[in-house]
Enzyme design. Structure first.
Site, mmCIF file in Angstrom:
data_model
loop_
_atom_site.group_PDB
_atom_site.id
_atom_site.type_symbol
_atom_site.label_atom_id
_atom_site.label_comp_id
_atom_site.label_asym_id
_atom_site.label_seq_id
_atom_site.Cartn_x
_atom_site.Cartn_y
_atom_site.Cartn_z
ATOM 1 N N SER A 9 0.843 -1.191 0.000
ATOM 2 C CA SER A 9 0.000 0.000 0.000
ATOM 3 C C SER A 9 0.879 1.242 0.000
ATOM 4 C CB SER A 9 -0.893 0.015 1.243
ATOM 5 O OG SER A 9 -1.444 1.317 1.384
ATOM 6 N N HIS A 34 -1.004 -1.410 -4.276
ATOM 7 C CA HIS A 34 -2.300 -1.154 -3.649
ATOM 8 C C HIS A 34 -2.459 0.355 -3.432
ATOM 9 C CE1 HIS A 34 -5.768 -2.516 -1.223
ATOM 10 N NE2 HIS A 34 -5.483 -1.521 -0.411
ATOM 11 N N ASP A 36 -4.844 3.205 -1.942
ATOM 12 C CA ASP A 36 -5.962 3.455 -1.040
ATOM 13 C C ASP A 36 -6.571 4.824 -1.332
ATOM 14 O OD1 ASP A 36 -6.130 1.144 0.731
ATOM 15 O OD2 ASP A 36 -4.097 1.677 1.324
ATOM 16 N N MET A 38 -9.400 7.437 -0.408
ATOM 17 C CA MET A 38 -10.300 7.771 0.711
ATOM 18 C C MET A 38 -10.913 9.149 0.489
ATOM 19 S SD MET A 38 -7.957 6.507 3.892
ATOM 20 C CE MET A 38 -7.077 4.941 3.834
ATOM 21 N N HIS A 67 -8.224 0.421 -4.256
ATOM 22 C CA HIS A 67 -9.194 0.169 -3.189
ATOM 23 C C HIS A 67 -9.973 1.458 -2.929
ATOM 24 C CE1 HIS A 67 -9.633 -0.892 1.399
ATOM 25 N NE2 HIS A 67 -10.793 -0.875 0.767
ATOM 26 N N MET A 69 -12.422 3.632 -1.110
ATOM 27 C CA MET A 69 -13.156 3.839 0.145
ATOM 28 C C MET A 69 -13.873 5.171 0.005
ATOM 29 S SD MET A 69 -10.127 2.478 2.630
ATOM 30 C CE MET A 69 -8.896 2.654 1.343
ATOM 31 N N MET A 138 -11.058 -6.728 5.112
ATOM 32 C CA MET A 138 -10.408 -5.699 5.932
ATOM 33 C C MET A 138 -10.114 -6.279 7.316
ATOM 34 S SD MET A 138 -10.048 -3.169 3.937
ATOM 35 C CE MET A 138 -9.150 -2.250 5.187
ATOM 36 N N GLY A 143 -9.357 3.414 6.879
ATOM 37 C CA GLY A 143 -9.179 4.855 7.099
ATOM 38 C C GLY A 143 -7.724 5.237 7.313
ATOM 39 N N PHE A 144 -6.986 4.377 7.985
ATOM 40 C CA PHE A 144 -5.608 4.748 8.309
ATOM 41 C C PHE A 144 -4.677 3.545 8.228
ATOM 42 C CE2 PHE A 144 -8.555 7.515 10.474
ATOM 43 C CZ PHE A 144 -8.085 8.778 10.126
ATOM 44 N N GLY A 146 -1.166 1.618 9.671
ATOM 45 C CA GLY A 146 -0.544 1.475 10.979
ATOM 46 C C GLY A 146 -1.457 1.030 12.104
ATOM 47 N N ASP A 176 -6.241 -6.941 4.159
ATOM 48 C CA ASP A 176 -5.720 -5.575 4.200
ATOM 49 C C ASP A 176 -5.861 -4.981 5.593
ATOM 50 O OD1 ASP A 176 -5.053 -2.936 3.686
ATOM 51 O OD2 ASP A 176 -6.737 -2.548 2.332
ATOM 52 N N GLY A 178 -2.863 -3.928 8.989
ATOM 53 C CA GLY A 178 -2.093 -4.418 10.126
ATOM 54 C C GLY A 178 -1.329 -5.704 9.872
#
Ligand code: DX5
Ligand code: ZN
Length: 219
Positions: A9, A34, A36, A38, A67, A69, A138, A143-144, A146, A176, A178
């Site tokens: 990502s 990937h 992201d 948002m 992806h 979102m 997920m 959203g974030f 880490g 996706d 962590g």
């Protein structure tokens, strides 16, 4: 069994150097990229949109795993396709008509992904599993980057594998959020064949991406 693929990502990349970061991922052996997207509405964060994807696509021949979102997503599918997305993944809660949005992505000759948030049940997409190319599970609330991995989502992967066997279908199962060197093995064992990773890829081992990709793939 499908080959294990890593989809880094770029959310954890250096945003001032995105073109170079993508080259670095390609050289290190990433299987895809990937992205992201948002909107500050479907998720509480904002990232990048079609113009940035279009510019990055020119820098690389890699598969762009986009992806989305964003909500409502349907009216933006065309723009992400035009920008160069190869896989377009949407959340069922972000469209009024999931069937229509799936058909739209297929019509554009792109791979269709559908994503399930940690709280979202498989039942919501069960009737569509024969028509799609990928399910994105997920393992954090989107959203974030880490965030901490939620192991309870692994049982959804096992259920998806059972459905695949029953129906003799074979969409990809991507996970996706962590992902690290410990839980990657659990995800692969459960049946995921594509692992998304931001923090681990870019920050572990002093940013040695090649090593991090290899470690994530190893069982
Ligand atoms: C979360 C994003 C993920 C995330 C992954 O909303 O969809 O792709 O950036 O990053 P890490 O690996 O840091 O959880
Ligand atoms: Zn993502």
């Amino acid at each position: 069994m499908k080959k294990i693929k890593i989809s880094p990502s770029i959310l954890s990349a250096d945003f001032s150097q995105l073109g170079n970061e993508i080259k670095r991922l390609e050289e290190a052996g990433a299987d895809m990229i990937h992205v992201d997207v948002m909107d500050g509405h479907f998720v509480p964060n904002l990232t990048i949109g079609p113009p940035v994807i279009k510019a990055l696509k020119k820098k690389s021949s890699m598969i762009f795993d986009v992806h989305l979102m964003i909500s409502p997503v349907h009216k933006y599918i065309q723009a992400y396709s035009d920008a160069g997305a190869d896989i377009i993944t949407i959340h069922p809660e972000a469209t009024n008509d999931l069937n229509l949005s799936i058909l739209k992505i297929k019509e554009l000759n792109k791979k269709v992904g559908v994503s399930l948030n940690p709280e979202t049940k498989i039942e919501l997409i069960e009737n569509y599993l024969d028509k799609i190319d990928l399910v994105l599970i997920m393992s954090v609330n989107p959203g974030f980057g880490g965030q901490k991995f939620m192991p309870e989502v692994l049982k959804k992967i096992k259920t998806l594998k059972e459905i695949q066997n029953e129906r003799d279908i074979s969409f990809d199962i991507e996970i996706d959020g962590g992902i690290n060197f410990d839980n990657s093995k659990l995800a692969i064992e459960a049946g995921a064949n594509i692992l998304v990773s931001g923090t681990t890829i870019f920050k572990s081992n002093n940013g040695n991406i090649k090593k991090n990709i290899e470690l994530l793939k190893s069982k």
